[in-house]
Motif scaffolding. Structure first.
Motif, PDB file in Angstrom:
ATOM      1  N   ILE A 107      48.661  37.006  39.761  1.00  0.00           N
ATOM      2  CA  ILE A 107      48.184  38.101  40.609  1.00  0.00           C
ATOM      3  C   ILE A 107      48.028  39.318  39.711  1.00  0.00           C
ATOM      4  CG2 ILE A 107      48.533  39.405  42.718  1.00  0.00           C
ATOM      5  CD1 ILE A 107      50.857  37.061  43.101  1.00  0.00           C
ATOM      6  N   ASP A 161      42.806  38.827  42.169  1.00  0.00           N
ATOM      7  CA  ASP A 161      42.635  40.254  41.882  1.00  0.00           C
ATOM      8  C   ASP A 161      41.816  40.875  43.008  1.00  0.00           C
ATOM      9  OD1 ASP A 161      43.003  41.886  38.926  1.00  0.00           O
ATOM     10  OD2 ASP A 161      41.889  42.875  40.525  1.00  0.00           O
ATOM     11  N   ASP A 196      51.212  40.797  37.713  1.00  0.00           N
ATOM     12  CA  ASP A 196      50.789  41.884  36.808  1.00  0.00           C
ATOM     13  C   ASP A 196      49.995  42.901  37.626  1.00  0.00           C
ATOM     14  OD1 ASP A 196      50.069  43.515  34.734  1.00  0.00           O
ATOM     15  OD2 ASP A 196      48.912  42.020  33.642  1.00  0.00           O
ATOM     16  N   ASP A 238      51.197  46.277  38.465  1.00  0.00           N
ATOM     17  CA  ASP A 238      51.416  47.678  38.043  1.00  0.00           C
ATOM     18  C   ASP A 238      52.292  48.547  38.940  1.00  0.00           C
ATOM     19  OD1 ASP A 238      49.824  47.286  35.744  1.00  0.00           O
ATOM     20  OD2 ASP A 238      48.012  47.760  36.856  1.00  0.00           O
TER      21      ASP A 238
HETATM   22  C1  SAM Z   1      46.962  45.689  34.430  1.00  0.00           C
HETATM   23  S1  SAM Z   1      45.749  44.862  35.337  1.00  0.00           S
HETATM   24  C2  SAM Z   1      45.995  43.153  34.957  1.00  0.00           C
HETATM   25  C3  SAM Z   1      45.786  42.855  33.503  1.00  0.00           C
HETATM   26  C4  SAM Z   1      45.485  41.405  33.194  1.00  0.00           C
HETATM   27  N1  SAM Z   1      46.581  40.511  33.525  1.00  0.00           N
HETATM   28  C5  SAM Z   1      45.072  41.254  31.744  1.00  0.00           C
HETATM   29  O1  SAM Z   1      45.133  40.134  31.224  1.00  0.00           O
HETATM   30  O2  SAM Z   1      44.641  42.246  31.147  1.00  0.00           O
HETATM   31  C6  SAM Z   1      46.351  44.915  36.991  1.00  0.00           C
HETATM   32  C7  SAM Z   1      45.390  44.301  37.964  1.00  0.00           C
HETATM   33  O3  SAM Z   1      46.099  44.050  39.179  1.00  0.00           O
HETATM   34  C8  SAM Z   1      45.187  44.100  40.247  1.00  0.00           C
HETATM   35  N2  SAM Z   1      45.990  44.213  41.476  1.00  0.00           N
HETATM   36  C9  SAM Z   1      46.961  45.108  41.730  1.00  0.00           C
HETATM   37  N3  SAM Z   1      47.546  44.862  42.919  1.00  0.00           N
HETATM   38  C10 SAM Z   1      46.931  43.764  43.425  1.00  0.00           C
HETATM   39  C11 SAM Z   1      47.101  42.999  44.624  1.00  0.00           C
HETATM   40  N4  SAM Z   1      48.042  43.289  45.533  1.00  0.00           N
HETATM   41  N5  SAM Z   1      46.273  41.947  44.822  1.00  0.00           N
HETATM   42  C12 SAM Z   1      45.328  41.629  43.907  1.00  0.00           C
HETATM   43  N6  SAM Z   1      45.148  42.297  42.750  1.00  0.00           N
HETATM   44  C13 SAM Z   1      45.935  43.350  42.509  1.00  0.00           C
HETATM   45  C14 SAM Z   1      44.300  45.268  39.886  1.00  0.00           C
HETATM   46  O4  SAM Z   1      43.052  45.200  40.517  1.00  0.00           O
HETATM   47  C15 SAM Z   1      44.184  45.137  38.359  1.00  0.00           C
HETATM   48  O5  SAM Z   1      43.013  44.468  37.974  1.00  0.00           O
END
Ligand code: SAM
Length: 237
Positions: free
Chosen positions: A75, A106, A172, A174
């Motif tokens: 996620i 995502d 992941d 945040d």
């Molecule tokens: C730091 S990025 C992930 C980085 C990724 N794992 C990489 O390899 O670079 C965090 C991501 O989490 C997604 N996100 C946050 N909360 C979410 C949720 N409840 N459901 C789906 N996506 C989520 C955001 O859209 C964002 O793209």
């Protein structure tokens, strides 16, 4: 320890951190990612699609290849880099397990559910991606058959996989509330021996996730903190 702390908060980046944060320099020197040709080739192909550093990616690769039977769920895939590592690991297990399904979730519209528990995120960050960017990356690294879940997890997309059992869940996202909602959805669906990895535990700006992990540790789960910044929880049974 004040001298050490002063050094670690200013050197290299020139950035000053608050107490409890600073540059981390483990003294270990085992670097398996340098001598694992499959991982090294994969890393070269995905490094421009990820915010996750080689240490955390190698940890995911290592764990994903050894977990017991069960599917893999990530996620927070953004541009697909860490998800591609998980997907390739799923087809290269080090033990005999039935074929796994891999799900990458995502919003593709950025971070959601930021609250006052989160110091940096406000919502909408990391929206510069799409499901097609992830699909193209997966195809380019030879990881077909991955299902992409587009929308807020678990609110909008959890139902699509609610009957599955998981061997690995990479969270992941945040911020506190998303991490909590994702963990509470996933934990009852983890197989015995299955592993949850939080990406954001050790990062300045992700204090909401750090505090959520501290909560579950306080509730009796054994959490293993990693100097990579990840926090790892294994489901006993
Ligand atoms: C730091 S990025 C992930 C980085 C990724 N794992 C990489 O390899 O670079 C965090 C991501 O989490 C997604 N996100 C946050 N909360 C979410 C949720 N409840 N459901 C789906 N996506 C989520 C955001 O859209 C964002 O793209």
């Amino acid at each position: 320890m004040s001298d050490q702390s002063q050094t670690n908060t200013r050197r290299a980046t020139g950035r000053t951190y608050p107490p409890g944060y600073g540059i981390v320099e483990p003294v270990a020197n085992y670097r398996p990612w340098d001598v694992d040709p499959e991982f090294a080739e994969l890393y070269g192909s995905i490094k421009d699609h990820t915010m996750v550093d080689i240490y955390r990616l190698w940890t995911l690769w290592f764990i994903a290849r050894q977990v017991p039977a069960g599917d893999i769920l990530e996620i927070g895939s953004w541009r697909g880099g860490s998800g591609a590592v998980l997907a390739r690991a799923a087809i290269a297990p080090v033990r005999t397990v039935p074929a796994r399904r891999v799900y990458l979730a995502d919003t593709f519209a950025g971070v959601v559910k930021a609250t006052e528990r989160d110091t940096y995120y406000r919502g909408g960050e990391h929206a510069n991606t799409s499901a097609d960017i992830v699909r193209d990356l997966l195809a380019s690294v030879g990881a077909p058959g991955v299902e992409i879940l587009e929308g807020v997890f678990p609110d909008q997309t959890g139902a699509a996989v609610s009957g599955r059992r998981f061997a690995l869940c990479h969270i992941d996202v945040d911020v506190y509330q998303s991490a909590k909602d994702c963990f509470e959805w996933a934990w009852p669906r983890m197989e015995a021996g299955g592993v949850v990895v939080f990406d954001d535990f050790g990062f300045y700006g992700c204090e909401g996730v750090t505090s959520f992990v501290a909560e579950i540790a306080g509730q009796g789960l054994t959490v293993v903190p990693s100097l990579s910044g990840q926090a790892i929880v294994t489901r006993a049974g």
